[in-house]
Design an enzyme around this catalytic site. Structure first.
Site, PDB file in Angstrom:
ATOM      1  N   GLU A 125      84.820  12.987  49.283  1.00 28.88           N
ATOM      2  CA  GLU A 125      83.564  13.160  50.002  1.00 28.88           C
ATOM      3  C   GLU A 125      83.803  13.288  51.504  1.00 28.88           C
ATOM      4  O   GLU A 125      84.741  12.720  52.049  1.00 28.88           O
ATOM      5  CB  GLU A 125      82.619  11.995  49.704  1.00 28.88           C
ATOM      6  CG  GLU A 125      82.160  12.041  48.254  1.00 28.88           C
ATOM      7  CD  GLU A 125      81.126  11.002  47.897  1.00 28.88           C
ATOM      8  OE1 GLU A 125      80.220  11.334  47.132  1.00 28.88           O
ATOM      9  OE2 GLU A 125      81.229   9.859  48.382  1.00 28.88           O
ATOM     10  N   CYS A 138      82.975  12.684  59.315  1.00 31.77           N
ATOM     11  CA  CYS A 138      83.760  11.591  58.734  1.00 31.77           C
ATOM     12  C   CYS A 138      84.554  12.171  57.573  1.00 31.77           C
ATOM     13  O   CYS A 138      83.968  12.627  56.585  1.00 31.77           O
ATOM     14  CB  CYS A 138      82.783  10.510  58.264  1.00 31.77           C
ATOM     15  SG  CYS A 138      83.596   9.162  57.413  1.00 31.77           S
ATOM     16  N   CYS A 145      91.658   5.096  46.998  1.00 31.18           N
ATOM     17  CA  CYS A 145      92.456   4.293  47.924  1.00 31.18           C
ATOM     18  C   CYS A 145      93.164   3.227  47.107  1.00 31.18           C
ATOM     19  O   CYS A 145      92.597   2.680  46.165  1.00 31.18           O
ATOM     20  CB  CYS A 145      91.552   3.635  48.971  1.00 31.18           C
ATOM     21  SG  CYS A 145      92.466   2.706  50.220  1.00 31.18           S
ATOM     22  N   CYS A 149      90.109  -3.247  49.038  1.00 28.79           N
ATOM     23  CA  CYS A 149      89.336  -4.201  49.837  1.00 28.79           C
ATOM     24  C   CYS A 149      88.116  -4.582  48.992  1.00 28.79           C
ATOM     25  O   CYS A 149      87.507  -3.719  48.360  1.00 28.79           O
ATOM     26  CB  CYS A 149      88.916  -3.592  51.161  1.00 28.79           C
ATOM     27  SG  CYS A 149      90.348  -3.131  52.155  1.00 28.79           S
ATOM     28  N   CYS A 152      84.626  -2.763  49.301  1.00 30.64           N
ATOM     29  CA  CYS A 152      84.627  -1.303  49.504  1.00 30.64           C
ATOM     30  C   CYS A 152      84.582  -0.567  48.174  1.00 30.64           C
ATOM     31  O   CYS A 152      85.385  -0.827  47.275  1.00 30.64           O
ATOM     32  CB  CYS A 152      85.868  -0.887  50.287  1.00 30.64           C
ATOM     33  SG  CYS A 152      86.068   0.888  50.420  1.00 30.64           S
ATOM     34  N   CYS A 384      79.499   4.245  55.401  1.00 30.51           N
ATOM     35  CA  CYS A 384      80.850   3.724  55.292  1.00 30.51           C
ATOM     36  C   CYS A 384      81.034   2.900  54.029  1.00 30.51           C
ATOM     37  O   CYS A 384      80.229   2.025  53.738  1.00 30.51           O
ATOM     38  CB  CYS A 384      81.128   2.777  56.454  1.00 30.51           C
ATOM     39  SG  CYS A 384      81.851   3.577  57.837  1.00 30.51           S
TER      40      CYS A 384
HETATM   41  N1  SAH Z   1      90.760   2.922  54.867  1.00 35.77           N
HETATM   42  C1  SAH Z   1      90.408   2.934  56.212  1.00 35.77           C
HETATM   43  C2  SAH Z   1      89.357   3.978  56.564  1.00 35.77           C
HETATM   44  C3  SAH Z   1      88.220   4.181  55.592  1.00 35.77           C
HETATM   45  S1  SAH Z   1      87.041   2.908  55.444  1.00 35.77           S
HETATM   46  C4  SAH Z   1      89.950   1.566  56.652  1.00 35.77           C
HETATM   47  O1  SAH Z   1      89.788   0.702  55.823  1.00 35.77           O
HETATM   48  O2  SAH Z   1      89.807   1.375  57.846  1.00 35.77           O
HETATM   49  C5  SAH Z   1      86.022   3.052  56.882  1.00 35.77           C
HETATM   50  C6  SAH Z   1      85.325   1.759  57.293  1.00 35.77           C
HETATM   51  O3  SAH Z   1      84.283   1.397  56.359  1.00 35.77           O
HETATM   52  C7  SAH Z   1      86.263   0.569  57.305  1.00 35.77           C
HETATM   53  O4  SAH Z   1      86.038  -0.236  58.432  1.00 35.77           O
HETATM   54  C8  SAH Z   1      85.864  -0.169  56.058  1.00 35.77           C
HETATM   55  O5  SAH Z   1      86.277  -1.494  56.092  1.00 35.77           O
HETATM   56  C9  SAH Z   1      84.376   0.016  56.068  1.00 35.77           C
HETATM   57  N2  SAH Z   1      83.725  -0.258  54.797  1.00 35.77           N
HETATM   58  C10 SAH Z   1      84.236  -0.175  53.560  1.00 35.77           C
HETATM   59  N3  SAH Z   1      83.311  -0.504  52.645  1.00 35.77           N
HETATM   60  C11 SAH Z   1      82.176  -0.787  53.317  1.00 35.77           C
HETATM   61  C12 SAH Z   1      80.857  -1.152  52.909  1.00 35.77           C
HETATM   62  N4  SAH Z   1      80.536  -1.239  51.633  1.00 35.77           N
HETATM   63  N5  SAH Z   1      79.934  -1.372  53.867  1.00 35.77           N
HETATM   64  C13 SAH Z   1      80.255  -1.208  55.176  1.00 35.77           C
HETATM   65  N6  SAH Z   1      81.467  -0.846  55.609  1.00 35.77           N
HETATM   66  C14 SAH Z   1      82.434  -0.628  54.697  1.00 35.77           C
HETATM   67 FE1  SF4 Z   2      90.805   1.525  51.257  1.00 35.91          FE
HETATM   68 FE2  SF4 Z   2      88.230   0.932  51.390  1.00 35.91          FE
HETATM   69 FE3  SF4 Z   2      90.049  -0.869  52.150  1.00 35.91          FE
HETATM   70 FE4  SF4 Z   2      89.634   1.315  53.661  1.00 35.91          FE
HETATM   71  S1  SF4 Z   2      88.138  -0.311  53.256  1.00 35.91           S
HETATM   72  S2  SF4 Z   2      91.606   0.452  53.051  1.00 35.91           S
HETATM   73  S3  SF4 Z   2      89.171   2.834  52.046  1.00 35.91           S
HETATM   74  S4  SF4 Z   2      89.775  -0.035  50.066  1.00 35.91           S
END
Ligand code: SAH
Ligand code: SF4
Length: 410
Positions: A125, A138, A145, A149, A152, A384
């Site tokens: 996406e 973006c 990934c 996390c 996420c 995000c």
């Molecule tokens: N993998 C990289 C970049 C992609 S995620 C990273 O983790 O930085 C982009 C941002 O969205 C990151 O700060 C991530 O922690 C945040 N993010 C992920 N899931 C989210 C959610 N459900 N609500 C708000 N922010 C989120």
């Molecule tokens: Fe991967 Fe989501 Fe963690 Fe970013 S926030 S490193 S996309 S699992």
């Protein structure tokens, strides 16, 4: 905190004057860097002494004009155009759906060509966020990934692979096609709410799907194409790479790519960060902060952005806010408080608005300006961390049935 669904939201984009070509067996050269284009020319027999000049010609057509067919390259000989057409395409990633939010945010679900071993074509996406004076794209760096996390959505996706350089740059080309951000082009689809700036994509953030530092070389080469002053010309000061904290690659990114940096911090104690951002077990906060302080080019004019997702009852107390301010003291930093964006199946909740405001107050008083990031495109799950291209992803019709929205997809 749900927005009503935009009546103009629509799926399945129709090809316009910049046609979206169907994927074919030939590979695309749209998105390649100079070295990649030179190799592509060598492979179809262009003699070495001509290649540089030919690459320069291609460069202008691909990245200044945004052409989608070799026949449009009028200063390239007919013979060479014929050879290029036989061997290659200028395809962008294939659009599976395009959704436009009530706030003008656009989200594309894109299908990529299958690589050798893949059973099905992977999907990613890309999101475009217009504001009055800027437009931010973006982009994704990986399919899925590997990092899991806990808050996420992308991390729950099983299929993972690195994107190729063309697939990363292809997201920019495709967005510019759809927004009409090429000289003389008109926007396709819904043109409301585009920024006033001449260029409609002024900024790029690597905050889509994937951990960009796990696809280092391709992301770096793609950002070279994006920032090239004779082509797409998005300056490196307007490109931000966001990482969960792949410490050993941070300094190298600064040296080799030199874009702005964002760190997904989300917690100030190792115990909690281990849980939220599990890569913390490998590279704990102390090491991460050292890598940040040492980031090449860091100054008050070039600060690191620290992202902090607001999770109710998890990391959102005033003590957490004070700990955040203490941790960042001495590092030229910006703070982005991100309201948690819920997704189907998550057990986390977003902090209450008052809690976020009180947290933001502490951060503000410590000298950080307007730290709360307004969620955009919530009605189309474009925010995000909500990007996920398979299985659990809700279809628009299911979301409508959810009672939160009134999708009138056309
Ligand atoms: N993998 C990289 C970049 C992609 S995620 C990273 O983790 O930085 C982009 C941002 O969205 C990151 O700060 C991530 O922690 C945040 N993010 C992920 N899931 C989210 C959610 N459900 N609500 C708000 N922010 C989120
Ligand atoms: Fe991967 Fe989501 Fe963690 Fe970013 S926030 S490193 S996309 S699992």
């Amino acid at each position: 905190m749900t927005a009503s669904f935009d009546s103009a939201a629509h799926e399945a984009a129709k090809p316009g004057p910049h046609p979206v070509a169907a994927p074919s067996a030939k590979s695309t050269i749209a998105g390649l860097g100079r070295a990649g284009l030179s190799e592509a020319l060598a492979a179809i027999g262009v003699p070495e002494k001509q290649r540089r000049m030919r690459v320069n010609q291609l460069w202008g057509w691909l990245y200044v004009r945004g052409v989608t067919g070799f026949d449009q390259m009028t200063d390239v000989s007919k013979e060479l155009r014929g050879k290029l057409t036989q061997a290659y395409t200028l395809d962008r990633p294939e659009i599976v759906s395009e959704q436009v939010s009530i706030d003008g945010t656009r989200k594309w679900l894109l299908r990529l060509p299958k690589l050798g071993h893949e059973l099905r074509a992977p999907e990613i996406e890309t999101v475009y966020i217009p504001e009055s004076d800027r437009g931010t794209l973006c982009i994704s760096s990986q399919v899925g990934c590997t990092l899991n996390c806990s808050f996420c959505h992308t991390g729950t996706q099983k299929l993972v692979r690195n994107l190729e350089v063309q697939e990363i740059v292809g997201q920019i080309l495709l967005a510019r096609d759809r927004i009409g951000d090429w000289p003389g082009a008109a926007p396709l689809g819904d043109a409301r709410l585009l920024p006033d700036s001449d260029r409609k994509i002024t900024n790029i953030v690597l905050m889509g799907m994937g951990e960009p530092l796990y696809n280092f070389d391709h992301v770096r080469d793609a950002m070279e194409v994006a920032s090239d002053g004779e082509g797409l010309s998005v300056s490196k000061r307007r490109i931000t790479l966001s990482t969960s904290g792949v410490v050993p690659e941070i300094a190298r990114w600064g040296e080799e790519a030199g874009t702005m940096l964002a760190i997904s911090l989300h917690a100030t104690r190792d115990e909690l960060r281990d849980e939220l951002v599990p890569i913390n077990k490998k590279y704990p906060i102390k090491e991460l902060m050292r890598a940040c302080s040492d980031y090449p080019g860091l100054s008050n004019a070039r600060r690191i952005t620290f992202e902090y997702v607001m999770l109710k009852g998890v990391n959102d107390s005033l003590a957490d806010a004070r700990a955040l301010v203490r941790l960042l003291a001495g590092v030229p930093a910006k703070i982005n408080l991100i309201p948690f964006n819920p997704w189907p199946g998550t057990s986390y909740e977003c902090s209450d608005w008052e809690t976020i405001e009180r947290f933001a107050d502490v951060v503000n008083k410590a000298g950080y300006a307007s730290p709360v990031r307004t969620p955009r495109g919530r009605d189309i799950l474009a925010a995000c961390g909500q990007l996920k291209s398979e299985s659990l992803k809700l279809r628009a019709s299911e979301r409508a049935a959810d009672g939160n929205s009134s999708d009138q997809a056309g």
